[in-house]
Design an enzyme around this catalytic site. Structure first.
Site, short mmCIF file in Angstrom:
data_model
loop_
_atom_site.label_atom_id
_atom_site.label_comp_id
_atom_site.label_asym_id
_atom_site.label_seq_id
_atom_site.Cartn_x
_atom_site.Cartn_y
_atom_site.Cartn_z
N ASP A 1 0.87 -1.17 0.00
CA ASP A 1 0.00 0.00 0.00
C ASP A 1 0.92 1.23 0.00
O ASP A 1 2.11 1.11 0.32
CB ASP A 1 -0.89 -0.03 1.24
N ASP B 1 -1.76 -0.85 6.01
CA ASP B 1 -1.94 -0.11 7.26
C ASP B 1 -3.40 0.04 7.65
O ASP B 1 -3.74 0.96 8.40
CB ASP B 1 -1.30 1.28 7.15
N ASP C 1 -0.18 5.12 0.89
CA ASP C 1 -0.45 6.11 1.94
C ASP C 1 -0.49 5.44 3.32
O ASP C 1 -1.27 4.52 3.54
CB ASP C 1 -1.79 6.79 1.69
#
Length: 223
Positions: free
Chosen positions: A7, A169, A9
């Site tokens: 991922d 996240d 961001d």
């Protein structure tokens, strides 16, 4: 080939400062002033522009779904103009990427940021060519947590979708990996780090120095 898909961001880079700045620009245009702050809203910033706009409007008692849709393209334009002012890679992120590549893994990105903005950000940060694939929110007809963007990122990185790991996240990343039938590693240093253990990923990552061994333990050697 086995692949490691990241991922973007909140996982590879802290993008919250520039995302919050773009959202606050929108709120100022609406007449609300700066609504969001890094201290309170960093975790919200990496969950998508629409959610961030809605969150801010609810805070000031002015939520309207149509206003969110109206300002969504405005947000994207503002964000794209200053996409790398405050953004930085987390310590050890790029070193971990290079270590994984040296060990023979394919490395790519699967993000819910629009592909054009993700490509622009990585290019501005001088790191686009470090990743063999980049699949964004609009690359395919579906986005995470649908598993197909993750599978496509693995394929474009030269690997098998069945032999990859997703580094993320959020619950979106956890659910994407689960739907694809592959392991996930969730970082504890991003904006939502304190909540990651409750999602029960296959592993937690406290520092990028530990990632190559975690990957090897989860999916084996690269080839």
């Amino acid at each position: 080939m086995r692949t490691v898909i990241f991922d973007l961001d909140g996982t590879l880079a802290d993008t919250s400062g520039d995302l919050l700045a773009a959202a606050n620009h929108c709120f100022r245009q609406m007449g609300h002033g700066d609504v969001l702050t890094p201290e309170l809203d960093a975790a919200v910033s990496v969950r998508g522009a629409r959610l961030m706009l809605a969150h801010g409007l609810k805070r000031v008692g002015a939520y309207d779904a149509q206003v969110v849709e109206t300002y969504y393209p405005i947000f994207l334009d503002i964000y794209g103009q200053a996409i790398d002012t405050h953004t930085y890679f987390y310590p050890g992120a790029l070193e971990a990427v290079e270590a994984l590549k040296a060990a023979g893994y394919g490395v790519g990105i699967c993000t819910n940021k629009p592909e054009g903005l993700a490509d622009l950000l990585l290019t501005r940060l001088g790191a686009r060519d470090r990743f063999a694939s980049l699949v964004g929110a609009d690359t395919l007809p579906v986005r995470k947590p649908d598993p197909e963007p993750l599978r496509e990122a693995a394929r474009r990185a030269g690997g098998s979708p069945d032999h990859c790991v997703l580094i993320g996240d959020s619950d979106t990343d956890r659910n994407t990996a689960r739907a694809a039938g592959v392991p996930s590693v969730l970082v504890t240093f991003g904006p939502s780090g304190d909540d990651m253990a409750a999602l029960e990923p296959e592993a937690l990552l406290h520092h990028f120095d530990d990632l190559p061994k975690l990957v090897s333990d989860l999916i084996g050697v690269a080839v």
